[in-house]
Design an enzyme around this catalytic site. Sequence first.
Site, PDB file in Angstrom:
ATOM      1  N   GLU A 230      32.885  42.456  41.512  1.00 17.55           N
ATOM      2  CA  GLU A 230      33.111  43.909  41.450  1.00 17.55           C
ATOM      3  C   GLU A 230      32.492  44.457  40.182  1.00 17.55           C
ATOM      4  O   GLU A 230      32.719  43.934  39.095  1.00 17.55           O
ATOM      5  CB  GLU A 230      34.610  44.250  41.432  1.00 17.55           C
ATOM      6  CG  GLU A 230      35.309  44.041  42.729  1.00 17.55           C
ATOM      7  CD  GLU A 230      36.730  44.603  42.718  1.00 17.55           C
ATOM      8  OE1 GLU A 230      36.975  45.606  42.025  1.00 17.55           O
ATOM      9  OE2 GLU A 230      37.580  44.016  43.406  1.00 17.55           O
TER      10      GLU A 230
ATOM     11  N   GLU B 158      42.673  39.382  41.692  1.00 18.51           N
ATOM     12  CA  GLU B 158      43.269  39.791  40.401  1.00 18.51           C
ATOM     13  C   GLU B 158      44.770  39.554  40.280  1.00 18.51           C
ATOM     14  O   GLU B 158      45.531  40.510  40.082  1.00 18.51           O
ATOM     15  CB  GLU B 158      42.969  41.275  40.162  1.00 18.51           C
ATOM     16  CG  GLU B 158      41.488  41.582  40.093  1.00 18.51           C
ATOM     17  CD  GLU B 158      41.180  43.072  40.015  1.00 18.51           C
ATOM     18  OE1 GLU B 158      42.034  43.881  40.404  1.00 18.51           O
ATOM     19  OE2 GLU B 158      40.074  43.407  39.592  1.00 18.51           O
TER      20      GLU B 158
HETATM   21  C1  BG6 Z   1      39.508  46.594  41.165  1.00 23.08           C
HETATM   22  C2  BG6 Z   1      40.211  46.386  42.490  1.00 23.08           C
HETATM   23  O1  BG6 Z   1      40.191  46.035  40.130  1.00 23.08           O
HETATM   24  O2  BG6 Z   1      39.226  47.916  40.856  1.00 23.08           O
HETATM   25  C3  BG6 Z   1      39.705  47.305  43.591  1.00 23.08           C
HETATM   26  O3  BG6 Z   1      40.081  45.042  42.891  1.00 23.08           O
HETATM   27  C4  BG6 Z   1      39.577  48.714  43.040  1.00 23.08           C
HETATM   28  O4  BG6 Z   1      40.569  47.211  44.690  1.00 23.08           O
HETATM   29  C5  BG6 Z   1      38.614  48.693  41.876  1.00 23.08           C
HETATM   30  O5  BG6 Z   1      39.200  49.644  44.007  1.00 23.08           O
HETATM   31  C6  BG6 Z   1      38.265  50.045  41.294  1.00 23.08           C
HETATM   32  O6  BG6 Z   1      39.421  50.758  40.981  1.00 23.08           O
HETATM   33  P1  BG6 Z   1      39.675  52.218  41.553  1.00 23.08           P
HETATM   34  O7  BG6 Z   1      41.017  52.581  41.045  1.00 23.08           O
HETATM   35  O8  BG6 Z   1      38.592  53.069  41.003  1.00 23.08           O
HETATM   36  O9  BG6 Z   1      39.615  52.101  43.027  1.00 23.08           O
END
Ligand code: BG6
Length: 468
Positions: free
Chosen positions: A366, A173
């Site tokens: 993700e 990202e």
């Molecule tokens: C993503 C990141 O954008 O969001 C991760 O690449 C991150 O590293 C994920 O953990 C979820 O966000 P959060 O703040 O709930 O951990």
Amino acid sequence: MNKNFLWGGATAANQCEGAYLDGNKGLSIMDVMTNGSKNHKRLITDSIQKEYYYPNHDGNHFYYHYKEDIALMAEMGFKCYRMSIAWTRIYPNGDDEQPNEDGLKFYDKVFQELKKYNIEPIVTLSHYEMPLNLVKKYGSWRSRKLIDFFYNFSKTVLTRYKNYVRYWITFNEINAIEFMPYFPAGLLIEEDENRHQVIYQAAHHMLVASAKVVKLAHDINPKNKVGCMTLFGVNYPRTCHPNDVLKAEMANQDFLGIPDVQVFGYYSDYQLKQYQNKNVHLDITDEDLEILKNGTVDFVSFSYYMSMVQGEKREGENFAQGNMVAGLENPYLESNEWGWQIDPVGLRITLNYLYQKYRKPLFIVENGLGSEDILTSDGTVHDDYRIDYLRKHIQEMIKAVDEDGVPLLGYTMWGCIDLVSAGSGEMKKRYGFVYVDKDDYGNGTYKRFRKDSFYWYKKVIESNGEIL
Ligand code: BG6
């Protein structure tokens, strides 16, 4: 789904490994971030201070539990595992002459373990965990020198693991730099600096570094597949008023200005205009332009947590919460406990949007639901809400592939084994199929427990998405 579809899960070294000093590891930018909560932002403390707890120091102890964790992934039938290599295990200061053998050995063992179970590693080279020393000594990605440091690090690991890894992702990202410049680029912007100038120059250096590494990976092994990774969820107009529609479309373009360069090998006219409008003057050399052109990616990976709504904000309307950034609240959607809106159909729209734009294979690296799970006395978690979230997203993903013809390499659910949240630093924001007994302050046994979703996902993989 295609029989080679890569079902799996995803993590990042800094959020799961812990062992922040073991094996001569150096400090990363995440090692000086305190824990936060829904209402308190994480602090960046420059050095480690006794009065704070730094959750990434412990992660979920993957460093000590990697065998057990990979066995759990294998039990679910994972075809792939997206992970990152901590730059600071390999080059503790980022600018060291020689790599750190202890760090390299650790990933040898991880890859051997994955191979044992036929799990394909998908490796991110830099996932929010660059060496702190590079921030202090060189001002982070403000400096062109970082291109060489990243290249050296990448060369070391691309060479060392060339027999284990086929899928690489250069940076996680880069486009998050707009909203949280510290995460992808270790940037802390001074008050007297032109924020846009700093951010986009740093992003440019990262793009050049990324392109150089794509070329290098192909030179090392033409079979290597290298992707970019972008933060994205489609933007909807607040109404069908043309001004709202325009705003939504511009927001989509703003998000994708960075990955555009990784896919096409040059900046879009739109992006260059934005720099002009923001009075940003980038130092871009002819050599840079050549490098960008010769280092285009093979696939486009992205994180999807939510869609966003753009438009004129009316009285009484609220902004939503979101992953680093969010638009207006969407009245048609529900939210998770952190205020992130849940939109499975948005995933199908996003897949179509990205494929129409890029015409490259996509990879969902993700997606998932952060939730406060409750461990029951019989050692499990009844997370039907997570199953419901994942089922609906996977259904829409399958429609995008089967009905709309989007070529998709795989799906890796985020945080497959509970880990530290990047945004809030909390442990209680859990995503996993596996519960880890650790609280927000590092207390707990770090024991692993299979949740209901563990058994559900196992069936999903077994049936290649037929049984949801
Ligand atoms: C993503 C990141 O954008 O969001 C991760 O690449 C991150 O590293 C994920 O953990 C979820 O966000 P959060 O703040 O709930 O951990």
